[in-house]
Design a protein around this motif. Structure first.
Motif, PDB file in Angstrom:
ATOM      1  N   ASN A  37      79.931  34.824 126.361  1.00 55.84           N
ATOM      2  CA  ASN A  37      79.297  33.958 125.382  1.00 55.84           C
ATOM      3  C   ASN A  37      78.075  33.271 125.992  1.00 55.84           C
ATOM      4  OD1 ASN A  37      78.880  31.227 123.954  1.00 55.84           O
ATOM      5  ND2 ASN A  37      80.233  32.329 122.542  1.00 55.84           N
ATOM      6  N   GLN A  38      76.929  33.435 125.348  1.00 53.82           N
ATOM      7  CA  GLN A  38      75.692  32.911 125.914  1.00 53.82           C
ATOM      8  C   GLN A  38      75.670  31.385 125.989  1.00 53.82           C
ATOM      9  OE1 GLN A  38      72.392  34.107 123.483  1.00 53.82           O
ATOM     10  NE2 GLN A  38      73.277  33.365 121.582  1.00 53.82           N
ATOM     11  N   TRP A  39      76.360  30.727 125.065  1.00 50.83           N
ATOM     12  CA  TRP A  39      76.376  29.263 125.078  1.00 50.83           C
ATOM     13  C   TRP A  39      77.236  28.724 126.208  1.00 50.83           C
ATOM     14  CZ3 TRP A  39      72.655  27.156 122.462  1.00 50.83           C
ATOM     15  CH2 TRP A  39      72.154  27.815 121.328  1.00 50.83           C
ATOM     16  N   ILE A  40      78.321  29.406 126.514  1.00 47.56           N
ATOM     17  CA  ILE A  40      79.150  29.004 127.655  1.00 47.56           C
ATOM     18  C   ILE A  40      78.371  29.200 128.957  1.00 47.56           C
ATOM     19  CG2 ILE A  40      81.255  29.527 128.958  1.00 47.56           C
ATOM     20  CD1 ILE A  40      82.606  30.293 126.376  1.00 47.56           C
ATOM     21  N   ILE A  41      77.617  30.305 129.042  1.00 52.71           N
ATOM     22  CA  ILE A  41      76.793  30.555 130.223  1.00 52.71           C
ATOM     23  C   ILE A  41      75.748  29.454 130.385  1.00 52.71           C
ATOM     24  CG2 ILE A  41      75.098  32.126 131.226  1.00 52.71           C
ATOM     25  CD1 ILE A  41      76.588  34.428 129.842  1.00 52.71           C
ATOM     26  N   ALA A  42      75.109  29.067 129.276  1.00 54.38           N
ATOM     27  CA  ALA A  42      74.106  28.001 129.326  1.00 54.38           C
ATOM     28  C   ALA A  42      74.742  26.680 129.751  1.00 54.38           C
ATOM     29  CB  ALA A  42      73.430  27.857 127.962  1.00 54.38           C
ATOM     30  N   GLY A  43      75.926  26.397 129.221  1.00 53.19           N
ATOM     31  CA  GLY A  43      76.626  25.168 129.589  1.00 53.19           C
ATOM     32  C   GLY A  43      76.974  25.138 131.067  1.00 53.19           C
ATOM     33  N   ALA A  44      77.457  26.263 131.580  1.00 49.56           N
ATOM     34  CA  ALA A  44      77.799  26.344 133.005  1.00 49.56           C
ATOM     35  C   ALA A  44      76.557  26.186 133.878  1.00 49.56           C
ATOM     36  CB  ALA A  44      78.492  27.671 133.295  1.00 49.56           C
ATOM     37  N   SER A  45      75.438  26.715 133.403  1.00 45.75           N
ATOM     38  CA  SER A  45      74.190  26.617 134.162  1.00 45.75           C
ATOM     39  C   SER A  45      73.743  25.156 134.282  1.00 45.75           C
ATOM     40  CB  SER A  45      73.091  27.443 133.480  1.00 45.75           C
ATOM     41  OG  SER A  45      73.470  28.805 133.382  1.00 45.75           O
TER      42      SER A  45
ATOM     43  N   LEU B 128      75.996  33.096 138.265  1.00 48.28           N
ATOM     44  CA  LEU B 128      75.328  32.931 136.972  1.00 48.28           C
ATOM     45  C   LEU B 128      74.041  33.749 136.898  1.00 48.28           C
ATOM     46  CD1 LEU B 128      75.903  29.099 136.488  1.00 48.28           C
ATOM     47  CD2 LEU B 128      76.906  30.948 135.127  1.00 48.28           C
ATOM     48  N   THR B 129      73.349  33.902 138.028  1.00 50.64           N
ATOM     49  CA  THR B 129      72.139  34.730 138.036  1.00 50.64           C
ATOM     50  C   THR B 129      72.452  36.156 137.622  1.00 50.64           C
ATOM     51  OG1 THR B 129      71.091  33.405 139.777  1.00 50.64           O
ATOM     52  CG2 THR B 129      70.298  35.668 139.483  1.00 50.64           C
ATOM     53  N   ASN B 130      73.487  36.716 138.200  1.00 49.30           N
ATOM     54  CA  ASN B 130      73.855  38.097 137.886  1.00 49.30           C
ATOM     55  C   ASN B 130      74.279  38.237 136.428  1.00 49.30           C
ATOM     56  OD1 ASN B 130      74.381  40.800 138.222  1.00 49.30           O
ATOM     57  ND2 ASN B 130      75.648  40.531 140.023  1.00 49.30           N
ATOM     58  N   ILE B 131      75.071  37.313 135.932  1.00 55.39           N
ATOM     59  CA  ILE B 131      75.531  37.369 134.547  1.00 55.39           C
ATOM     60  C   ILE B 131      74.364  37.317 133.568  1.00 55.39           C
ATOM     61  CG2 ILE B 131      76.742  36.054 132.760  1.00 55.39           C
ATOM     62  CD1 ILE B 131      78.870  35.392 134.748  1.00 55.39           C
ATOM     63  N   VAL B 132      73.415  36.412 133.828  1.00 54.94           N
ATOM     64  CA  VAL B 132      72.265  36.283 132.939  1.00 54.94           C
ATOM     65  C   VAL B 132      71.401  37.537 132.982  1.00 54.94           C
ATOM     66  CG1 VAL B 132      70.117  35.030 132.532  1.00 54.94           C
ATOM     67  CG2 VAL B 132      72.203  33.772 133.033  1.00 54.94           C
ATOM     68  N   MET B 133      71.116  38.043 134.178  1.00 52.23           N
ATOM     69  CA  MET B 133      70.252  39.209 134.312  1.00 52.23           C
ATOM     70  C   MET B 133      70.830  40.435 133.614  1.00 52.23           C
ATOM     71  SD  MET B 133      67.540  38.255 135.951  1.00 52.23           S
ATOM     72  CE  MET B 133      66.796  39.799 136.454  1.00 52.23           C
ATOM     73  N   VAL B 134      72.146  40.600 133.684  1.00 53.93           N
ATOM     74  CA  VAL B 134      72.785  41.764 133.073  1.00 53.93           C
ATOM     75  C   VAL B 134      72.935  41.585 131.562  1.00 53.93           C
ATOM     76  CG1 VAL B 134      74.901  43.127 132.957  1.00 53.93           C
ATOM     77  CG2 VAL B 134      73.986  42.438 135.177  1.00 53.93           C
ATOM     78  N   ASN B 135      73.488  40.445 131.147  1.00 54.86           N
ATOM     79  CA  ASN B 135      73.782  40.246 129.720  1.00 54.86           C
ATOM     80  C   ASN B 135      72.525  40.124 128.864  1.00 54.86           C
ATOM     81  OD1 ASN B 135      76.510  40.356 130.157  1.00 54.86           O
ATOM     82  ND2 ASN B 135      76.833  38.152 130.136  1.00 54.86           N
ATOM     83  N   SER B 136      71.447  39.596 129.443  1.00 55.40           N
ATOM     84  CA  SER B 136      70.232  39.411 128.645  1.00 55.40           C
ATOM     85  C   SER B 136      69.631  40.737 128.191  1.00 55.40           C
ATOM     86  CB  SER B 136      69.194  38.624 129.449  1.00 55.40           C
ATOM     87  OG  SER B 136      68.844  39.318 130.632  1.00 55.40           O
ATOM     88  N   THR B 137      69.910  41.809 128.913  1.00 57.84           N
ATOM     89  CA  THR B 137      69.382  43.119 128.519  1.00 57.84           C
ATOM     90  C   THR B 137      70.292  43.841 127.540  1.00 57.84           C
ATOM     91  OG1 THR B 137      70.439  44.238 130.401  1.00 57.84           O
ATOM     92  CG2 THR B 137      68.228  43.359 130.747  1.00 57.84           C
ATOM     93  N   ARG B 138      71.458  43.279 127.280  1.00 62.52           N
ATOM     94  CA  ARG B 138      72.409  43.931 126.379  1.00 62.52           C
ATOM     95  C   ARG B 138      72.353  43.387 124.956  1.00 62.52           C
ATOM     96  NH1 ARG B 138      72.890  48.235 129.426  1.00 62.52           N
ATOM     97  NH2 ARG B 138      72.613  47.461 131.542  1.00 62.52           N
TER      98      ARG B 138
END
Length: 453
Positions: free
Chosen positions: A354-362, A407-417
């Motif tokens: 979930n992108q919002w959970i990722i943003a919150g964790a960041s 978090l860097t890896n998660i963002v880099m991978v998920n943003s392209t999906r």
């Protein structure tokens, strides 16, 4: 009616066939004389035999940050080059010259600003130049600049320190600009493969920091002179960049790589020619863009500006651990190992989605900023020291670094999906640009936080 319909159908077929021929010729021109074009005529996906492409993506990730990692690690070399060489300095007091005191700040500016500018330019206008030309050209530029930097180690610059300073800063600016173009193109290429290949690039970037830190610690342990240690650093960097350049050229002879570059993970080649709307991409990935900005903005606010000032517990005063190894081991090696571990783990888990959970964790990582400021950073005038012991600082550093990499890896991978296949390269470039914006913003905040200690 039938005759007219037949004519129209034939006309349409002719137009469609003409478009297909144009697309096919463009694809073949891209790889002509450098790889097999049989992948253009098959729907069967080739295999990455012996994981060669995966390994090379790792190497490219390491190479993408070689200029920063190896130049910043050779701090003793720069201090030697810019030392006070006046013959009448007979006092026992070692004073830093103006160049010694300000060089690191100039180095940060010479890397941060060109990196941001050329990542933005790559995002906006990179499509005007083929990916192959961009990556090969940027690697050639980095190689030339690093060879010049290596040669300068053996040159006596004591009589022209001003000129040496100018040559060094100009070289760093050019090298950083080329590296930014390489990074922008690299993440764009990786986005066309499965998620493991993007993870390899991201993890490789962190591995480069570990290599530089280990090299520094070894030179300190064996008490190698600044000139010899710098020569070792730069020769290693030269070999890595040259190996990456040769490897990238050879990649186009590998069917697996060519298939994904031209087909885009099994998609049709014509996807590469579809219009890419920047506005549409931003709407899809803006949460991820904010997340990567937050991750690196928060990290750079305290690392390395604040963390490099942290000293070992006073009980270790006078020991080699305190005087020599504490900062290189904890500030560079442990941080890079923690960051690398986070990227490795994220490559296997890729949770949360979930992108919002990722943003919150960041954003939540901001807790690490005051905690690191309350460690034993010296000198300080305003804040108390709460975490005095080394083990407390090391634990905080590991958690801070691990979350940065994860978090860097998660963002880099998920943003392209979350974008279409033909939008992935542009989306990856935008994410890389926002990462750079975070670096610049964090570095600016870090200068203020140091004054608050």
């Amino acid at each position: 009616m039938d005759a007219t319909g037949s004519i129209n159908t034939e006309a349409l077929d002719s137009i469609e066939n003409e478009d297909e021929v144009i697309d096919d010729s463009e694809e073949r021109e891209l790889v002509t004389d450098s790889c097999s074009t049989k992948v253009l005529d098959t729907t069967e996906e080739p295999r990455d035999r012996y994981c060669i492409v995966y390994i090379l993506f790792y190497l490219f990730g390491v190479t993408s940050l070689v200029p920063w990692n190896f130049l910043i690690t050779a701090n003793d070399y720069w201090m030697y080059k810019f030392r006070d060489v006046t013959p009448n300095n007979l006092t026992m007091v070692v004073r830093k010259t103006q160049f010694q005191a300000e060089f690191t700040s100039y180095l940060n500016v010479a890397t941060a600003i060109p990196n941001l500018i050329f990542l933005v330019l790559n995002s906006l206008y990179g499509h005007l130049v083929s990916t192959k030309s961009r990556l090969q050209g940027s690697l050639i530029v980095v190689t030339i600049c690093f060879l010049i930097t290596t040669a300068m180690v053996q040159v006596n610059t004591d009589e022209w320190q001003n000129g040496f300073f100018i040559v060094t800063i100009v070289s760093v600016v050019i090298m950083t600009a080329a590296s930014a173009v390489f990074i922008g193109g690299l993440v764009g290429i990786a986005s066309r493969f499965s998620k493991e290949y993007m993870a390899a690039v991201v993890s490789g970037q962190s591995l480069g920091g570990i290599i530089a830190a280990v090299a520094q610690i070894i030179s300190l342990a064996f008490k190698i002179s600044p000139l010899h240690s710098a020569l070792i650093y730069f020769i290693i960097a030269d070999l890595m960049v040259i190996t990456s350049l040769i490897s990238y050229v050879m990649l186009y002879r590998i069917d697996f790589f060519t298939y994904h570059i031209l087909r885009g993970c099994g998609g049709i080649a014509s996807n590469r020619h579809r219009t890419v709307s920047m506005t549409a991409i931003i709407k899809k990935i803006w949460v991820y863009a904010f997340s990567i900005f937050a991750v690196f903005g928060i990290s750079m606010a305290v690392y390395p500006a604040v963390t490099v000032l942290v000293e070992s517990h006073p009980i270790t005063s006078g020991t080699d651990w305190n005087n020599i190894f504490f900062v290189p081991v904890v500030n560079y090696l442990i941080f890079n190992c923690g960051d690398y571990s986070g990227r490795l783990v994220a490559g296997f888990l890729l949770r949360p989605n979930n992108q919002w959970i990722i943003a919150g964790a960041s954003v939540l990582r901001i807790i690490g900023v005051p905690m690191l400021m309350l460690c034993n950073a010296q000198p300080r005038k305003h804040l108390p020291v709460v975490f005095l012991w080394d083990w407390e600082y090391i634990i905080i550093m590991i958690v801070f670094a691990f979350t940065n990499g994860y978090l860097t890896n998660i963002v880099m991978v998920n943003s392209t999906r979350v974008v279409e296949l033909h939008e992935r390269e542009k989306a990856s470039s935008l994410i890389a640009t926002m990462l750079s914006v975070g670096l610049v913003a964090g570095a600016a905040v870090g200068m203020l936080l140091v004054r608050l200690l």
